[in-house]
Design an enzyme around this catalytic site. Structure first.
Site, PDB file in Angstrom:
ATOM      1  N   GLU A  24       0.832  -1.212   0.000  1.00 15.94           N
ATOM      2  CA  GLU A  24       0.000   0.000   0.000  1.00 15.94           C
ATOM      3  C   GLU A  24       0.866   1.261   0.000  1.00 15.94           C
ATOM      4  OE1 GLU A  24      -2.389   0.333   3.537  1.00 15.94           O
ATOM      5  OE2 GLU A  24      -3.677   1.902   2.704  1.00 15.94           O
ATOM      6  N   CYS A  27      -5.811  -2.853   2.099  1.00 14.12           N
ATOM      7  CA  CYS A  27      -5.782  -2.835   3.576  1.00 14.12           C
ATOM      8  C   CYS A  27      -7.171  -2.898   4.235  1.00 14.12           C
ATOM      9  CB  CYS A  27      -4.979  -1.625   4.038  1.00 14.12           C
ATOM     10  SG  CYS A  27      -4.102  -1.938   5.604  1.00 14.12           S
ATOM     11  N   ASN A  74      14.153  17.641  40.317  1.00 14.67           N
ATOM     12  CA  ASN A  74      14.131  18.033  38.913  1.00 14.67           C
ATOM     13  C   ASN A  74      15.431  18.706  38.481  1.00 14.67           C
ATOM     14  OD1 ASN A  74      11.605  16.971  38.512  1.00 14.67           O
ATOM     15  ND2 ASN A  74      10.522  18.935  38.658  1.00 14.67           N
ATOM     16  N   LYS A  88      -9.046   2.634  -2.972  1.00 14.71           N
ATOM     17  CA  LYS A  88      -9.460   2.086  -1.666  1.00 14.71           C
ATOM     18  C   LYS A  88     -10.846   2.604  -1.299  1.00 14.71           C
ATOM     19  CE  LYS A  88      -7.383   1.680   2.990  1.00 14.71           C
ATOM     20  NZ  LYS A  88      -6.173   2.064   3.771  1.00 14.71           N
ATOM     21  N   SER A 120      21.669   4.583  34.084  1.00 14.38           N
ATOM     22  CA  SER A 120      21.502   4.913  35.499  1.00 14.38           C
ATOM     23  C   SER A 120      21.813   3.746  36.422  1.00 14.38           C
ATOM     24  CB  SER A 120      20.055   5.353  35.743  1.00 14.38           C
ATOM     25  OG  SER A 120      19.202   4.225  35.629  1.00 14.38           O
TER      26      SER A 120
END
Lengths: 570, 570
Positions: A73, A175, A398, A139, A317
């Site tokens: 497609e 599809c 933060n 389609k 980390s």
């Protein structure tokens, strides 16, 4: 050493951008039509490049004896092209491209393309043969839900289209058409012997099983063999997983394409028996972990390669999210393109340092330790005159996350590598991540992976090799952001089994407060979790994209107003 | 002291969230139908709150002598509700709300609501009278372009609907319907005397003039008087600008609602003459600068108030973007809710410091100077071991921008104010701003304002008062990001007149390379600008939202793939 060769196939392939492909074929007989299904990736927007690729692949298929080659497609422009479909030069580009492709001799080409005429733009399939376009199909069912916006761009096709080749009547669908009954029934009524469906069907967990069930049902109900050609590779947050299918009229699978791999599937259709030859060795079905993992690998690989960055930087980390992200990055890009940076601060534990170093060594990636004390100290010093007394806890946490984000971005600016972030779906859902801090980056690898699935995938990846690449302790220790002393995720969140169960109901299943409580969860907890999800919308809106693997990702398929007055309990 | 009272009206109003409104009415006669058009804002998702508001407004209209009160498109749930329309509890909430509204006695209510039945969900208008819902109309033309995604949610209405009141036959339409000929023609053919159109028509520059032209043409063509009821106030990046219109069948405007203001418009319709009474004093048309400015004020005000923040923080640089942003913030929220922070570094000039302080003093907002030398120094110190030699220029510049972003976010975390960012549309277009640096914030006030319009609006705002609020030098000096010595924007960008002209063609008009070159711009420059725009898509995707004022903003109406192979010159 790999324990599981099948699972490794996809991730060790080169990018789906190139034209190399696996060949999937059975012995060919006489007096039949030979189809070549090109399960290949076509880059969105790159019409000239896609034409070049199609030309090479079509000629190759011809050399291998194919009568008809099928591209998926919208293969001419890639999927989804989004607003590139509104560009005023598109019509001319498509016309030139189609003229060029029509020149290819000795093979019939079926491809997906945007058809533009005075009736509008259509999502279409063309039949090219002998120097000309012999026909086209538009389609009929245009999906406009979930990730899809096809009615923004396309007009609806109204007619069914069939063509004859060597006495076989072939009907075309695209599809979404095959998910409805009317289009295939109309083809049957008009005398189709066989249906060809062009697809750009995005991956989500369990999607291939759904496709098989659908095609089995449609083939049997309408007594028609079906060729279901899917695309493969990633575009932004969407992965196409291949797995093209050739189905007999009795619902048996004759051929199944590999998942997540470029592949040329060659199959013969016996016009008299109205049956396909059968694949010698069908692929093994992938486990759920395997298909999730491969989708994440392909998604990251195609995004990074196409964005032009030379490699990726991961903030390691010592925790499980960055550990899994590092594995995926190495499997996607190769160890030489992955740069791990550990940025310890006061609250970083020794085991985090040890485990981060161990993973980096095991995966053979560049590893740098960069303590952020000076960076945080400088920010605190600048801020000190502005605070009466101490800044609050969130501010302090933060600051650490944002210092790390700034360091990673400075490395990216200097060395040309993309920062990839490591926030998982559970964190993204409840806002348990710092905007402009750990959320920095061009791609969030685990964006659509719930924390419980992060554990499953870490264990899965460890099982693939004799020596686990993720230290066991990373998996077994209590998860912590290490932004203050003795912090664990469960200080502020319920356990992840409970959290993820609630989140899946609210996000993936779109259930409301009452229904989730009725499933047995504590009402106050449900209210708190749903409220966290709603309040984190502004963070998610500024987050990096990441590969969709679930039924409903935090991407283009979940569109909520940022500020709204919807009452959770209403 | 205000020089221009009209222009000040909207910006000095309280939030459109409350139920206070201006009254716009003419002397009422006998033997006619009295309509009350409630040009009011309804908060998206807050069905219970909207019902309460409608009830109060309907009873008030009744007290004032109205026979029929009209609320705008989807007023029950607000516009655009996006995926809240997919929530499973919506049907029950709507049903309860409609039952409650139907109880209101003594006045006919016409309102917009999502109608859900076994045929699907519709964008509908209801007629409520005497304890029951007397009828409903489903929108027939569902916009699915630009900012609109209505086909994602709604099924298409197929029937036209009329109802009789005191011998007058009234036909209903919704928004997009009136932009097409068939729906109004069908109403005329069925005997309508009058058409009522419910709208949620978003603002863009020049939109009100377009609406007048359209309604004039439709009224005359079909010889029908039209009530065009629009909503007002902002939702995320969209502003509704009111300006409801009552049009005679000959195309004359009988009443025009104020722009950007809650207003109750009362108008009488003479059944015999089939004409409306006429507004004593129609509002003055707003200048382009005035409507742009007011849209920005309303957009910021509603977003901040609804998001629950106590105020806003603006990083003031001494440049024109932050100066204009500060004015808009003060006009939107009041000086007591606006906190300006100047964050000088080595390259900050003295005139920047002087001008920032002067603006803050003139506007009477909190003003803090916070030098970022320590913050930048700490980041550089942390990074030093990672760089071989010096970091490059971009890295150094971004460090400053990101240190500032982190400082602003720390203040936000501590004091609960929303950081608002100041990147204009020209910068956002070409990527001339730093992700996680000057792009931090919950709302980007100038996101859809081209730099040349920033100058226009700054001059406009200065003309409103005898003492200009923006020092003249801020407007006349060469624009600079002040991230290195002697830097100006024109070191790396063409002059803004040229840049904006190219950008408007590429973005707002969707023209391509060849067409823009043909308009007389230098091909190499066009190529460079278009390439900058395409390459900055990943930055824009992570940027804050901001109010749409142009034909095509960088919001939900411009949807490009992040990585794509579209060739600029192709």
């Amino acid at each position: 050493m790999s324990k599981n060769k099948t699972d490794y196939e996809a991730m060790n392939q080169n990018s789906t951008d190139n034209t190399a492909y696996q060949l999937n074929t059975a012995a060919l007989g006489n007096g039949a039509i030979t189809f070549a299904i090109m399960q290949t990736n076509f880059w969105v927007g790159d019409i000239a490049g896609n034409v070049k690729k199609m030309r090479a692949l079509a000629l190759d298929a011809k050399d291998k004896g194919a009568d008809i080659v099928i591209f998926p497609e919208l293969s001419l422009i890639g999927y989804p092209p989004e607003d590139l479909l509104l560009r005023p030069t598109l019509a001319e580009r498509v016309k030139n491209a189609m003229n060029e492709l029509a020149q290819i001799e000795g093979i019939v080409i079926i491809l997906g393309y945007p058809h533009i005429d005075h009736h509008g733009t259509f999502n279409s399939a063309a039949i090219l043969q002998g120097g000309a376009q012999k026909g086209f199909y538009h389609k009929q069912h245009l999906p406009n839900y979930g990730i899809f916006d096809e009615r923004r761009y396309f007009a609806k096709g109204r007619n069914h289209v069939l063509f004859d080749y060597k006495g076989v009547t072939i009907g075309l669908l695209i599809c979404e058409d095959i998910w409805h009954d009317a289009p295939i029934k109309a083809l049957k009524d008009e005398g189709a012997d066989l249906v060809v469906v062009l697809n750009a069907s995005p991956f989500e967990i369990g999607k291939q099983a759904q496709r098989k069930e659908l095609l089995n049902s449609q083939a049997k109900k309408h007594e028609l063999p079906i060729i279901y050609a899917n695309t493969v590779g990633a575009q932004d947050d969407i992965v196409f997983d291949g797995g093209s299918l050739i189905m007999q009229a009795d619902g048996q699978i004759a051929h199944e394409g590999a998942r997540f791999l470029n592949q040329l599937i060659m199959a013969q259709f016996d016009a008299a028996a109205k049956r396909f030859d059968t694949q010698a060795k069908p692929p093994l079905a992938l486990s759920e972990e395997s298909e999730m993992y491969q989708a994440l690998v392909v998604g990251l690989r195609d995004y990074v390669n196409r964005s032009g960055f030379k490699g990726v930087i991961v903030g390691l980390s010592g925790g499980i999210d960055s550990a899994l992200t590092l594995c995926i990055a190495v499997d996607a890009l190769g160890a030489d393109k992955v740069y791990a940076v550990m940025m310890p601060y006061e609250y970083t534990s020794n085991i985090s340092l040890e485990d981060a170093a161990a993973q980096a060594a095991r995966l053979n990636v560049s590893y740098t330790v960069c303590p952020i004390h000076d960076a945080v100290g400088g920010l605190r010093s600048t801020l000190a005159p502005l605070f009466v007394g101490e800044a609050n806890g969130t501010t302090e946490e933060n600051l650490q996350a944002r210092a790390r984000g700034t360091i990673l971005m400075a490395l990216s600016n200097t060395y040309g590598h993309m920062v990839i972030s490591t926030s998982n779906k559970s964190e993204n859902a409840v806002g348990y991540s710092t905007l402009y801090g750990d959320m920095v980056g061009g791609f969030d690898v685990l964006k659509d992976v719930y924390k419980t699935d992060v554990y499953r995938l870490a264990n899965y990846r460890n099982r693939l090799e004799d020596n686990p690449v993720i230290p066991e302790r990373v998996i077994t220790r209590a998860p912590s952001a290490e932004l203050r002393a003795d912090q664990t995720d469960q200080d502020s969140l319920p356990d992840y089994d409970t959290l993820d169960a609630i989140l899946k109901m609210y996000i993936d299943e779109d259930l409301g407060y009452k229904a989730i409580c009725a499933a047995g969860f504590e009402p106050a907890l449900v209210e708190r979790v749903l409220s966290l999800v709603d309040r984190a919308e502004h963070k998610r809106r500024q987050g990096a994209i990441g590969t969709k693997i679930t039924k409903k990702s935090f991407g283009r398929e979940r569109r909520y107003p940022l500020v709204n007055g919807w009452a959770i309990k209403g």
